[in-house]
Write an enzyme that holds these catalytic residues in place. Structure first.
Site, short mmCIF file in Angstrom:
data_model
loop_
_atom_site.label_atom_id
_atom_site.label_comp_id
_atom_site.label_asym_id
_atom_site.label_seq_id
_atom_site.Cartn_x
_atom_site.Cartn_y
_atom_site.Cartn_z
N ASP A 239 29.55 61.33 85.52
CA ASP A 239 30.13 61.04 84.22
C ASP A 239 31.59 60.65 84.38
O ASP A 239 31.96 60.05 85.38
CB ASP A 239 29.95 62.26 83.30
CG ASP A 239 30.74 63.49 83.79
OD1 ASP A 239 31.32 63.44 84.90
OD2 ASP A 239 30.78 64.50 83.07
N ASP A 312 27.75 70.74 90.31
CA ASP A 312 28.20 70.03 89.11
C ASP A 312 28.41 71.00 87.95
O ASP A 312 29.41 70.92 87.21
CB ASP A 312 27.18 68.96 88.71
CG ASP A 312 27.68 68.07 87.58
OD1 ASP A 312 27.77 68.56 86.43
OD2 ASP A 312 27.97 66.88 87.84
#
Length: 339
Positions: A239, A312
């Site tokens: 992202d 993550d």
């Protein structure tokens, strides 16, 4: 016959090896692997860590949490504000949320208000106006890309009902395989098909598909419904927030030209070279961190459960918690439905 895309792990390596403006720094990789090594027994690097990160989600166990995940992750994209001083805000259960958490708050608020927003029969037919009410902001700044969120949500609802009666049933053919779940999601739910062309090769980044499956796996495991055998097939979820943390931690390095472009706030188009380099190198960097971490743990004679998805899940809240320290590092701005 169209060539199959490189899946995220191979795509990340392919991009990283050919990147011009983003590089992975071995010393930073080593430092972060050592940092995670000292946290290896912590809940923040476990399936329960996801629940700790997101207290707005329904408790694990049963279909409620799975249905909630599908709705949230279908609309989990593009939360950054045009003006950093003014953000969309959603109040839920007495607390104010921004960014991705504003979406989570809006969905939970709707459920608290008796709106069956996580029922595919309902959300497959929801009107743009009704979704606007569900996602209404409690500030003067609306949630961006309402039309795109509406299109994604209704398409997913319609596709889901074509193939099953619930999200759990939709995933049943996949057994306990995270890889097969991602395959099924990107095959049958087009808005999750996050791909680009880089130096002539189709590369799959699959941010939303992978985070959806990783969260499903965490919910199933935390709810005592068995563990997923191949969570290690998933990569990090590329992202705009985690790459910023990786630069801050010395794992990624941007060229001066790219850094200046980002500091000026210039938009990067989805699929353009610099955008793919940031995302692809982030995937490869976390893979390298994971490999070094596994090596450190193996040297102690221990087994290691930590995979890239769990790394993550640690780095994303780390970035939020340390946002003031890394404010000088710009995020890249891309308006799209993929992240």
């Amino acid at each position: 016959m169209e060539e199959e895309p490189l899946w995220p792990r191979e795509a990340g390596r392919f991009v990283s090896q050919r990147s011009r403006d983003v590089s992975v720094c071995a010393e930073g990789v080593r430092r972060v692997a050592e940092m995670l090594y000292h946290l290896r027994h912590s809940e923040v690097l476990s399936a329960r860590g996801w629940s700790l990160m997101n207290t707005l989600a329904p408790p694990p166990g049963g279909d409620a949490a799975l249905n909630w995940l599908l709705v949230v992750d279908t609309m989990n994209f593009s939360f950054w504000p045009d003006n950093p001083e003014k953000q969309c805000e959603v109040i839920c259960r007495g607390k104010t949320y921004t960014g991705y958490m504003a979406l989570c708050a809006a969905i939970t608020r709707a459920l608290d208000e008796g709106i069956p927003i996580t029922d595919p029969v309902y959300f497959s037919k929801i009107s743009l106006e009704d979704l606007g009410r569900v996602l209404r902001s409690d500030s003067e700044v609306p949630m961006p890309m309402l039309s795109e969120r509406h299109k994604a949500l209704t398409e997913v609802g319609q596709a889901l009902l074509q193939h099953s009666t619930s999200f759990r049933c939709f995933l049943d053919p996949c057994g306990n395989s995270a890889f097969k779940m991602v395959q099924r999601v990107v095959e049958l739910l087009p808005s999750y098909r996050d791909e680009a062309v880089f130096e002539g090769r189709r590369v799959a980044l699959y941010k939303r598909a992978q985070i959806l499956v990783a969260e499903v796996c965490c919910v199933l495991e935390a709810g005592g419904e068995g563990s997923i055998s191949d969570m290690d097939q998933l990569t990090m979820f590329a992202d705009y927030r985690v790459p910023q943390a990786l630069v801050h931690l010395g794992v990624l390095k941007y060229s001066d030209e790219l850094m200046n472009t980002l500091k000026k706030g210039e938009l990067l188009s989805s699929g353009e070279r610099r955008e793919v380099e940031i995302r692809g190198c982030s995937i490869d960097a976390v893979e390298q961190i994971k490999e070094q971490l596994l090596q450190l743990v193996a040297e102690d004679g221990e087994a290691c459960h930590i995979n890239s998805a769990l790394i993550d899940f640690y780095l994303w809240p780390y970035a939020k918690e340390h946002h003031k320290e890394m404010a000088h590092i710009p995020i890249h701005h891309t308006r799209c439905i993929y992240y």
